[in-house]
Design a protein around this motif. Structure first.
Motif, PDB file in Angstrom:
ATOM      1  N   THR A  36       0.831  -1.203   0.000  1.00 46.02           N
ATOM      2  CA  THR A  36       0.000   0.000   0.000  1.00 46.02           C
ATOM      3  C   THR A  36       0.864   1.251   0.000  1.00 46.02           C
ATOM      4  N   ILE A  37       1.898   1.277   0.824  1.00 47.03           N
ATOM      5  CA  ILE A  37       2.802   2.432   0.874  1.00 47.03           C
ATOM      6  C   ILE A  37       3.422   2.685  -0.495  1.00 47.03           C
ATOM      7  N   VAL A  38       3.914   1.629  -1.135  1.00 48.23           N
ATOM      8  CA  VAL A  38       4.534   1.774  -2.458  1.00 48.23           C
ATOM      9  C   VAL A  38       3.518   2.316  -3.459  1.00 48.23           C
ATOM     10  N   HIS A  39       2.307   1.751  -3.466  1.00 46.82           N
ATOM     11  CA  HIS A  39       1.282   2.214  -4.414  1.00 46.82           C
ATOM     12  C   HIS A  39       0.893   3.662  -4.158  1.00 46.82           C
ATOM     13  N   VAL A  40       0.709   4.024  -2.896  1.00 46.65           N
ATOM     14  CA  VAL A  40       0.307   5.395  -2.574  1.00 46.65           C
ATOM     15  C   VAL A  40       1.399   6.379  -2.986  1.00 46.65           C
ATOM     16  N   LYS A  41       2.640   6.036  -2.715  1.00 47.02           N
ATOM     17  CA  LYS A  41       3.739   6.931  -3.105  1.00 47.02           C
ATOM     18  C   LYS A  41       3.874   7.033  -4.620  1.00 47.02           C
ATOM     19  N   GLU A  42       3.652   5.926  -5.328  1.00 41.12           N
ATOM     20  CA  GLU A  42       3.836   5.931  -6.778  1.00 41.12           C
ATOM     21  C   GLU A  42       2.614   6.442  -7.538  1.00 41.12           C
ATOM     22  N   TYR A  43       1.410   6.027  -7.126  1.00 40.50           N
ATOM     23  CA  TYR A  43       0.198   6.330  -7.896  1.00 40.50           C
ATOM     24  C   TYR A  43      -0.764   7.293  -7.192  1.00 40.50           C
ATOM     25  N   GLY A  44      -0.587   7.503  -5.895  1.00 40.88           N
ATOM     26  CA  GLY A  44      -1.491   8.373  -5.144  1.00 40.88           C
ATOM     27  C   GLY A  44      -2.495   7.618  -4.301  1.00 40.88           C
ATOM     28  N   TRP A  45      -2.735   6.359  -4.625  1.00 35.84           N
ATOM     29  CA  TRP A  45      -3.630   5.511  -3.837  1.00 35.84           C
ATOM     30  C   TRP A  45      -3.398   4.067  -4.251  1.00 35.84           C
ATOM     31  N   SER A  46      -3.985   3.185  -3.474  1.00 41.45           N
ATOM     32  CA  SER A  46      -3.936   1.759  -3.738  1.00 41.45           C
ATOM     33  C   SER A  46      -5.370   1.247  -3.751  1.00 41.45           C
TER      34      SER A  46
END
Length: 187
Positions: A36-46
């Protein structure tokens, strides 16, 4: 040196998610939280997809829209996984582009198939259906909207003449669990 103000949550205090606040357990986060952290940092949300279980249809919800864009998180129920993920991602894209998501909106930009209506989710459902989001934010309240889809005639579950299967596929999360009609979502 630039000092930035902390992100504020719905109560006007600093964001308490696991990205913005160190709870002292980062070395013990599970794969789900790390992803989730990776997705939020990369895409803005998961997007979290929950498979059908215990007689309930599957559902999908976002985690990180509030952190990244101060937009309510989204949840949709009872459709095919790809369709649910597409709907919340399309609406997330609109929120990220500055087109706010608010309760009561009928949106025609979530999917080409039909309009959807956004309804507020009562916070007493969070620990039953949105646990992964709670683990990310660590404390409610945070705004969540249910993305409700209509039947083939364009009627929503609460409207007269709607297909009764809608209510089985989609809970009425704007109601508290105590006032929700009894059924598979309340047991």
């Amino acid at each position: 040196m630039t000092i930035t103000a902390p992100k504020l949550d719905v109560m006007g205090s600093a964001c308490r998610c696991i990205i913005c606040h160190d709870y002292g357990d980062r070395d013990r986060l599970g794969n789900s939280e790390l992803r989730t952290i990776v997705h939020v940092k990369e895409y803005g949300w998961s997007v979290v997809l929950i498979a059908p279980r215990d007689g309930l249809p599957g559902w999908a919800f976002t985690t990180g829209l509030w952190h990244s864009h101060r937009s309510p998180e989204l949840a949709v129920f009872g459709l095919e996984p790809y369709d649910m993920q597409t709907i919340v991602n399309n609406l997330g894209d609109h929120a990220a582009a500055g087109r706010p998501l608010t309760a009561g909106q009928e949106r025609r930009d979530a999917t080409e198939r039909h309009a959807v209506l956004l309804r507020p989710i009562h916070d007493r459902w969070y620990d039953r259906l949105l646990v992964e989001a709670l683990r990310f934010y660590r404390r409610p309240p945070l705004p969540f909207l249910q993305v409700v889809w209509p039947d083939e005639g364009g009627r929503y579950p609460w409207q007269s003449g709607s297909d009764p299967r809608l209510s089985a596929a989609q809970p009425s999360l704007w109601l508290s669990p105590d006032t929700h009609p009894r059924g598979s979502w309340t047991s």
